[in-house]
Design an enzyme around this catalytic site. Structure first.
Site: not given
Length: 969
Positions: A810-811
């Site tokens: 998850h950026s």
């Protein structure tokens, strides 16, 4: 069983007598029950598996053999073993009575037959409990010995039969049938084993079952002979009548027994008090159910507003006890406790309110009334130590019951307002029981309406600070059994506790701590115990795996133990301060533990980012303030010892101990039902194909504020997803209900699960579920100098015997471009660090446009990854990348109202040999991306047609309106 009056007339020492026939009948019934129950359950649950042999299956073979029925399958094997264990007692008794019946002076045969009967019984236990799967050789040896010793037992019993014509006739017929059955049994076994005749094993099975029936029936004939026996149990010393054979007076011995059991069993059992305690505990459970739901329904609003919404103010509903500082209001509440406790049930009715805003109002009102009513009850009952103690124990046992219910419902509470019938809720049942419980809970008149008994000694403020820290600690750490286990989770291979196997350790520690607080409060009302608890808190905060969990258990025991004296003392002071201000400190800690992870969205957040250690330190310091108040209030150094024994009646304790025991048993039953099977199967093993997906699940709350696990489960199952990454999955905080969606999904779908970085790692969560064994996994927190932390999982799976690496990521946010750049570089290097020819998949949330910016770092020579479909321009968040695999399909499925993000899925084939691997590595970009029609790929490679067109339940293929397929082999 019947008692014999003739013996009692002659000798009052006879305690029990029964006819010897009962031993034969008991042996017969239980033995038949063992085999027939296994047969019925096996046919009901595993019919096609147990009729199958090495050559044929159904319909050629249609009846199971004895060995297949009782062999290795659960639950029939376990049930069979239980009944066989029960049979052993009557069996040994039967052999003993037969010896007594047939033994004559100077005769050796009865002894020899008795010995053969004992050996036969022992070997029966041997081949029963050692199956051919456990040890084939020993199973066969013991089985053969059993048959060998059956010959002398059968013939010897006939030879030794008493002069009973009916019994002798039955023995001859049954023995003849038994031995006569062996001939066709062997014949059909040879037909099956050597000649491989279809159906021969079924006929063999009938003869095998006939042997069992004849074997048990032969021993049942002893009932005709044993009617001559009367089994008598006689008390020759009068102990059953209370006679004291010891030199120590009975009164002294009674005192010793009472001391050893803390007086719990000194009084008799009465149904009325038992119902009172059960109602009190259930009402405590209702309070905790309502309180733990408040943060969850509040969380819905900042979740959808992507920031502070204003509804967070409802967290202050808990400080309602401050109203008890107003004399008329305190008198009103104390004298009308039933009304206020009944009003607190509004929190359970909230599930009927469908508008999320009004549902929050309803839950907030219920929490407001609940905190006010419980504080008033404690204060009122403080003049009666026994009654106060009973209320405090019930409140804490209610927390235990809440944790147990959440374990049984996979970390959801069945009476929460986010639950209803469609997702497993028991709201109606819970409400009815709550009404009955609250009416019984409040049936006694209040004891004190205004501060008559308020203690001036000690500090109300210190007590309030301690209460705030205590309430926060038990809510944040103990309201779910998996919370602290996930704090110490470190990935695969498993080197520490797991939630569905070891959660009982937390329950046992909670129970033990509560009992210490009741029976031995002096053990914890001192600085030494507090210091040990601080060490436990440090171990939990700083270490993973078992060492960290040992610290968790130490802290758990202490928190439950210190809660009893701390709440009891707080109740004797001004409740407006001890509980009103106490809940204020509790709320500040709740907000603190939100701020450390939500720092990017709240004012002042950067100052406390990633400081769970500060929260733990603050929590222990606030509890220390309460301990200081307790210690300073002790009348003398002997206070600790004196508090262990009270002069007031404490008959309620035995009922509380009973309730705690019952709750522990219920947990163990749920634990047994949830024990992992680990026999998970992919959907298309015959094609060496797996389906991978990525989904941002929005903390498992759907658009209408319902818990969404069931709906997520249905979509994942119908899409036949084998490996899935879940984002925004860390729910182990007060504001999210201390939940874990992955437990339900993994167990219901039959998947291995890696929860990802734990709740003390300050991320929003990333989890991996897989039908394939997870051989190794590591957790990563990617560079995030400004914004929220970016979690990642790097796992190696065993996919059809090949190693496949899966990355879940998850950026950071759009607002933090430098964070995202650093993260893209880190992840690209991580993906590029694996062996060059190893297959890999990235399931991710990248926050970038296709073919632009950081996309070209993720899809690059450094990572070696390819986009699942570079022509899909309508992406920003979710992406699937891969390498060294044959991608055969890609689809995007709409979310309905489950979350705010679609589910993306792709199908891949794992190369089966070096030749396949070489073709995949050598393929050009044009070959990899060559599209084909659905009709050109095998059926097993296709996505379900269920989601075409309008789809089902709001889920359908969208963006391209149908799946895309690729093939170049």
């Amino acid at each position: 069983m019947a008692s014999s009056s003739r013996y009692k007339d002659k000798d009052a020492g006879v305690v029990l007598s029964f006819n010897g026939q009962w031993i034969s009948w008991t042996h017969t019934v239980v033995a038949y029950a063992a085999f027939l129950s296994a047969l019925i359950i096996g046919c009901a649950l595993h019919y096609h598996k147990i009729v199958k042999n090495e050559w044929y299956g159904y319909p050629d073979e249609w009846f199971p053999s004895v060995s297949a029925t009782i062999g290795d399958r659960y639950p029939e094997r376990s049930i069979f073993m239980i009944f066989i264990a029960i049979t052993s007692g009557p069996r040994f008794a039967l052999v003993g009575l037969w010896y007594l019946l047939t033994a004559k002076p100077g005769r050796v045969l009865p002894k020899a037959i008795a010995i053969s009967g004992v050996i036969r019984t022992l070997t029966c236990g041997g081949w029963t409990y050692i199956t051919s799967t456990d040890d084939h050789d020993w199973h066969d040896i013991l089985m053969i010995l059993y048959i060998v010793f059956t010959i002398p037992w059968t013939t010897g019993c006939i030879a030794l039969s008493p002069p009973n014509a009916k019994a002798i006739k039955y023995r001859k017929w049954i023995a003849g049938s038994f031995f006569g059955t062996l001939v066709p049994l062997v014949y059909f076994f040879i037909q099956h084993k050597v000649h491989r005749v279809a159906g021969a094993y079924t006929v063999y099975a009938f003869f095998e079952w006939a042997l069992i029936l004849f074997d048990v029936a032969f021993d049942a004939v002893t009932a005709l002979d044993f009617d001559t026996f009367e089994v008598v149990v006689k008390d020759v010393k009068g102990a059953s009548k209370g006679a004291n054979a010891s030199s120590v007076p009975a009164a002294v011995l009674e005192k010793e027994k009472e001391k050893a059991t803390a007086g719990v069993y000194s009084a008799g059992f009465n149904l009325g008090p038992a119902l009172d305690i059960a109602a009190d505990v259930y009402h405590g459970f209702v309070f905790w159910s309502t309180l733990t739901s408040l943060g969850l329904v509040i969380w819905y609003f900042p979740l959808w507003h992507m920031g502070i919404s204003g509804y967070e103010a409802f967290v202050m509903a808990t400080i309602s006890p401050v109203l008890l500082g107003i004399r008329p209001l305190r008198s009103l509440v104390v004298n009308n406790q039933r009304l206020f406790h009944v009003l607190s049930l509004a929190g359970l009715l909230a599930y009927k309110v469908h508008d999320p805003v009004y549902r929050l109002f309803t839950v907030g009102f219920g929490v407001f009334m609940g905190c006010l009513a419980w504080a008033a009850t404690w204060s009122s009952d403080s003049v009666h130590p026994s009654r106060l103690e009973s209320r405090v124990i019930a409140w804490l046992a209610g927390l235990l019951m809440s944790s147990i219910a959440k374990f049984a419902w996979y970390t959801n509470n069945p009476i929460w307002p986010v639950m209803h019938a469609e997702n497993g809720g028991w709201n109606g049942t819970g409400l009815v029981l709550a009404i009955l419980a609250v009416l019984r809970f409040t049936r006694k008149a209040p004891l004190n309406s205004w501060g008559v008994s308020e203690q001036k000694k000690g500090s109300s403020l210190l007590s309030a600070i301690g209460i705030g820290g205590l309430f926060f600690a038990i809510h944040s750490l103990l309201s779910d059994t998996s919370t602290m286990i996930l704090w110490v989770w470190g990935g695969f291979p498993v080197r520490g506790p797991v939630s569905n196997v070891h959660a009982y350790y937390t329950i046992a520690a909670m129970t033990g701590g509560l009992l210490i607080g009741v029976f031995r409060p002096g053990m914890v009302t001192n600085w030494t115990a507090y210091g040990v608890a601080c060490v436990g808190a440090a171990m939990l905060t700083l270490y993973e795996q078992w060492f960290g969990y040992y610290g968790a258990l130490i802290l758990t025991t202490y928190l439950m133990a210190i809660a009893v004296p701390m709440i009891s003392k707080a109740a004797k002071k001004n409740p407006a301060v001890t509980f009103g201000v106490g809940f204020l400190f509790y709320n500040l800690l709740v907000l603190f533990h939100v701020w450390v992870v939500a720092y990017a969205f709240v004012p002042g957040g950067p100052y406390v980012r990633e400081h769970t250690d500060w929260i733990m330190l603050t929590t222990m310091l606030t509890i220390g303030a309460g301990v200081f108040d307790l210690v300073s209030g002790q009348a003398s150094p002997k206070y600790a010892a004196s508090t262990d024994r009270r002069s007031s009646p404490l008959g309620h304790r035995k009922y509380h101990v009973g309730i705690l025991g019952l709750l522990n048993i219920l947990f163990l039953v749920a634990n047994f039902l949830r024990f992992p099977s680990c026999d998970y199967k992919p959907y298309h093993a015959e094609d060496r194909l797996f389906t991978a997906g990525i989904w941002t699940i929005h903390f498992s709350l759907d658009n209408d504020m319902w818990s969404s696990e069931y709906r997520m489960r249905d979509l994942i199952k119908e899409l036949e997803v084998d490996v899935i990454g879940l984002l925004e999955s860390d729910l182990q905080r007060i504001i999210m209900g201390n939940r874990d969606t992955t437990q339900f999904l993994a167990e219901d779908l039959g998947m291995y699960v890696d929860y990802g970085p734990g709740p003390n790692k300050h991320t929003w969560g990333a989890a991996l579920l897989s039908k394939f064994p997870i051989l190794n996994s590591t957790h990563h927190l990617l560079p995030s100098p400004v914004g929220e932390l970016a979690p990642a999982i790097h796992a190696t799976l065993d996919v059809y015997g090949s190693l496949v690496d899966v990355f879940v990521f998850h950026s950071g946010q759009e607002e933090d471009p430098e964070d995202r750049r650093l993260q893209s570089e880190y992840l690209a290097k991580l993906m590029g660090s694996i062996p060059a020819d190893r297959p890999a998949v990235l399931l991710s949330y990248l926050v970038t446009k296709p073919l632009e910016g950081n996309y070209n770092t993720y899809v690059s020579d450094i990572s070696g990854m390819h986009d699942v479909d570079y022509t899909d321009w309508d992406r920003w968040c979710e992406y699937i990348l891969y390498k060294n695999l044959l991608r055969t399909g890609y689809a995007r499925v709409s979310r309905s109202t489950i979350t705010d993000t679609e589910l993306q899925v792709a199908k891949f084939i794992v190369p089966k040999d070096d030749a396949d691997k070489g073709r995949i590595l050598a393929a050009s970009k044009e070959q990899r991306d060559r599209r084909v029609e659905e009709q050109q790929v095998p059926d097993g490679w296709r996505f379900p047609a269920l989601f075409r067109g309008e789809g089902v339940r709001g889920h359908h293929y969208h963006v391209f309106d149908e799946p895309r397929y690729y093939f170049y082999f």
